[in-house]
Design a protein around this motif. Structure first.
Motif, short mmCIF file in Angstrom:
data_model
loop_
_atom_site.label_atom_id
_atom_site.label_comp_id
_atom_site.label_asym_id
_atom_site.label_seq_id
_atom_site.Cartn_x
_atom_site.Cartn_y
_atom_site.Cartn_z
N LEU A 6 -35.21 -62.95 20.92
CA LEU A 6 -36.20 -62.25 21.75
C LEU A 6 -35.83 -60.77 21.79
CD1 LEU A 6 -38.59 -62.18 23.67
CD2 LEU A 6 -37.03 -62.80 25.55
N ILE A 7 -36.60 -59.97 21.08
CA ILE A 7 -36.38 -58.54 21.02
C ILE A 7 -37.63 -57.84 21.54
CG2 ILE A 7 -35.73 -56.57 19.60
CD1 ILE A 7 -33.62 -58.79 19.76
N HIS A 8 -37.51 -57.11 22.62
CA HIS A 8 -38.65 -56.45 23.21
C HIS A 8 -39.02 -55.20 22.40
CE1 HIS A 8 -36.81 -58.85 26.46
NE2 HIS A 8 -38.08 -59.11 26.74
N PRO A 9 -40.27 -54.80 22.45
CA PRO A 9 -40.74 -53.69 21.60
C PRO A 9 -39.90 -52.43 21.71
CG PRO A 9 -42.60 -54.76 22.69
CD PRO A 9 -41.37 -55.36 23.27
N TRP A 10 -39.46 -52.09 22.91
CA TRP A 10 -38.70 -50.85 23.08
C TRP A 10 -37.27 -50.95 22.53
CZ3 TRP A 10 -40.68 -53.94 26.96
CH2 TRP A 10 -39.77 -54.68 27.70
N ARG B 60 -44.00 -44.58 30.00
CA ARG B 60 -44.80 -45.26 31.03
C ARG B 60 -46.00 -46.00 30.43
NH1 ARG B 60 -44.15 -44.96 36.50
NH2 ARG B 60 -45.72 -46.18 37.59
N ASN B 61 -46.71 -45.38 29.51
CA ASN B 61 -47.89 -46.03 28.92
C ASN B 61 -47.51 -47.29 28.16
OD1 ASN B 61 -49.63 -44.10 29.96
ND2 ASN B 61 -49.58 -42.83 28.12
N SER B 62 -46.41 -47.23 27.39
CA SER B 62 -45.97 -48.40 26.62
C SER B 62 -45.52 -49.53 27.55
CB SER B 62 -44.83 -48.02 25.68
OG SER B 62 -45.25 -47.06 24.74
N ALA B 63 -44.80 -49.15 28.59
CA ALA B 63 -44.33 -50.16 29.55
C ALA B 63 -45.51 -50.83 30.25
CB ALA B 63 -43.41 -49.50 30.58
N SER B 64 -46.47 -50.03 30.66
CA SER B 64 -47.64 -50.57 31.35
C SER B 64 -48.46 -51.48 30.44
CB SER B 64 -48.51 -49.41 31.87
OG SER B 64 -49.61 -49.90 32.60
N ALA B 65 -48.62 -51.06 29.17
CA ALA B 65 -49.39 -51.86 28.21
C ALA B 65 -48.70 -53.20 27.95
CB ALA B 65 -49.57 -51.09 26.90
N TRP B 66 -47.37 -53.18 27.82
CA TRP B 66 -46.64 -54.42 27.57
C TRP B 66 -46.73 -55.35 28.77
CZ3 TRP B 66 -42.45 -56.93 29.81
CH2 TRP B 66 -41.91 -57.99 29.07
N LEU B 67 -46.58 -54.80 29.97
CA LEU B 67 -46.67 -55.62 31.18
C LEU B 67 -48.06 -56.24 31.32
CD1 LEU B 67 -44.72 -53.69 33.97
CD2 LEU B 67 -44.22 -55.97 33.07
N ALA B 68 -49.09 -55.48 30.99
CA ALA B 68 -50.45 -56.00 31.08
C ALA B 68 -50.63 -57.22 30.17
CB ALA B 68 -51.46 -54.91 30.73
N HIS C 118 -38.72 -49.80 34.15
CA HIS C 118 -38.03 -50.86 33.41
C HIS C 118 -38.87 -52.13 33.49
CE1 HIS C 118 -35.05 -47.84 33.77
NE2 HIS C 118 -34.02 -48.57 33.38
N PRO C 119 -39.56 -52.52 32.42
CA PRO C 119 -40.56 -53.60 32.48
C PRO C 119 -40.03 -54.95 32.98
CG PRO C 119 -40.78 -52.37 30.44
CD PRO C 119 -39.50 -51.91 31.07
N LEU C 120 -38.89 -55.38 32.49
CA LEU C 120 -38.38 -56.70 32.89
C LEU C 120 -37.95 -56.69 34.35
CD1 LEU C 120 -36.26 -57.62 29.73
CD2 LEU C 120 -38.63 -58.21 30.26
#
Length: 348
Positions: free
Chosen positions: A5-9, A192-200, A220-222
């Motif tokens: 499991l490798i997150h995009p960031w 922020r935009n990438s984190a928000s898009a991933w969380l959505a 921090h998304p997780l």
């Protein structure tokens, strides 16, 4: 079956780590704040190295019986993984049992010297079936001095074909001697935009609350997901009410501390720290662009004019120290009482 499991960031870091793992330093120190996926990338790298060109290793890894995977973590963290309802975490927790001794009392929050000594004894042989042996150490910042010194001996004279993957939320807590013997792998939060898009895409936090939780989690998304699942906003309102009552002398320090202990000492200290930082931000700027609690902007803005800056700065320093104390055997209530007293003395 275990799947990396490798997150995009973290993709760029992952590509670097897997390019030529055999040329890596014998020890990697994976560090960064909570909520960036450090454990995931470390576990995925362990799986990658152990199962590379070895089909039997994959089935043994999934069964929790791979002889060349050694996992060290605090007992309390192992218990947390077991009760997480996450098969991946439960699997890794099962490996840590080899180094945990049964005892009466609460699960230990630290990595003990006995765990490191037992690990050292297991390193005298060569890897059993894989080319490399992997040592996974989670929450390395919870090691006391004796445990760290014992680990240092293995890092100074590493066994052949052994890769240490050391994970820490607080790299500054680790002794310089350990840090100097590792290659540092720092994880960074996405924009922020990438984190928000991933969380959505995860469809866990309602869209209307994404920005709120990302602010609280410092992008921090997780960590944002973790805070949402723990009803963090409910705890925030409770602590904020107690602070108001402390300032108005409607509650005493001891009762406030007891309420915070019931909420959870770690959560309460986290809220106090972030509130204190937001108060300081408003003292330094009439309209700071980034604060932890935008949902309480009005209260923080008005309250910042009512508190003493020198007391606020001291409170922030002591809260930082107090959060680290929770990983020890210190009395939680005593720590919370001290912080309640400091918060009580803030108003001018």
């Amino acid at each position: 079956m275990f799947e990396p499991l490798i997150h995009p960031w973290n993709q760029e870091v992952w590509q670097q780590l897997t390019l030529e793992p055999e040329r890596s330093n014998h020890a990697l120190l994976i560090h960064g704040d909570k909520g960036l996926g450090k454990q995931d990338i470390a576990t995925s790298l362990a799986h990658f190295v152990l199962t590379d060109n070895h089909t039997q290793s994959a089935s043994l890894f999934n069964a929790g019986s791979h002889p060349d995977l050694h996992v060290i973590m605090p007992e309390a963290l192992s218990e947390e993984y077991k009760s997480s309802n996450d098969p991946r975490l439960d699997l890794i927790s099962s490996y840590s049992n080899r180094y945990l001794e049964p005892h009466s009392g609460k699960p230990r929050k630290t990595i003990t010297i006995d765990q490191i000594r037992k690990l050292s004894s297991a390193l005298v042989t060569h890897p059993h079936i894989s080319k490399f042996r992997i040592i996974l150490i989670f929450a390395a910042n919870t090691m006391n001095r004796n445990a760290a010194n014992a680990l240092l001996k293995s890092l100074e004279e590493p066994p052949a074909n052994t890769l240490f993957l050391i994970v820490s939320d607080e790299i500054s807590v680790l002794p310089k001697t350990i840090r100097s013997r590792c290659s540092l792998v720092g994880l960074k939060a996405p924009d922020r935009n990438s984190a928000s898009a991933w969380l959505a895409l995860q469809n866990i936090i309602p869209d209307t609350e994404l920005d709120t939780y990302l602010s609280i989690a410092n992008n921090h998304p997780l960590r944002a997901i973790e805070l949402f699942k723990s009803d963090y906003l409910v705890s925030l309102k409770a602590v904020l009410t107690d602070i108001n009552h402390l300032w108005m002398r409607r509650i005493d320090v001891t009762n406030a501390a007891k309420k915070w202990q019931t909420l959870g000492a770690s959560t309460s200290l986290d809220i106090l720290y972030k509130l204190a930082v937001d108060l300081l931000r408003f003292q330094l700027s009439d309209s700071p662009p980034d604060i932890y609690f935008p949902v309480q902007r009005s209260w923080v803005s008005s309250s910042s004019k009512k508190v003493k800056r020198e007391c606020l700065i001291r409170l922030i320093d002591e809260l930082n120290h107090s959060k680290s104390l929770l990983a020890t055997t210190v009395d939680e209530l005593l720590v919370l009482e001290t912080m309640a007293e400091r918060a009580h003395s803030l108003p001018i």
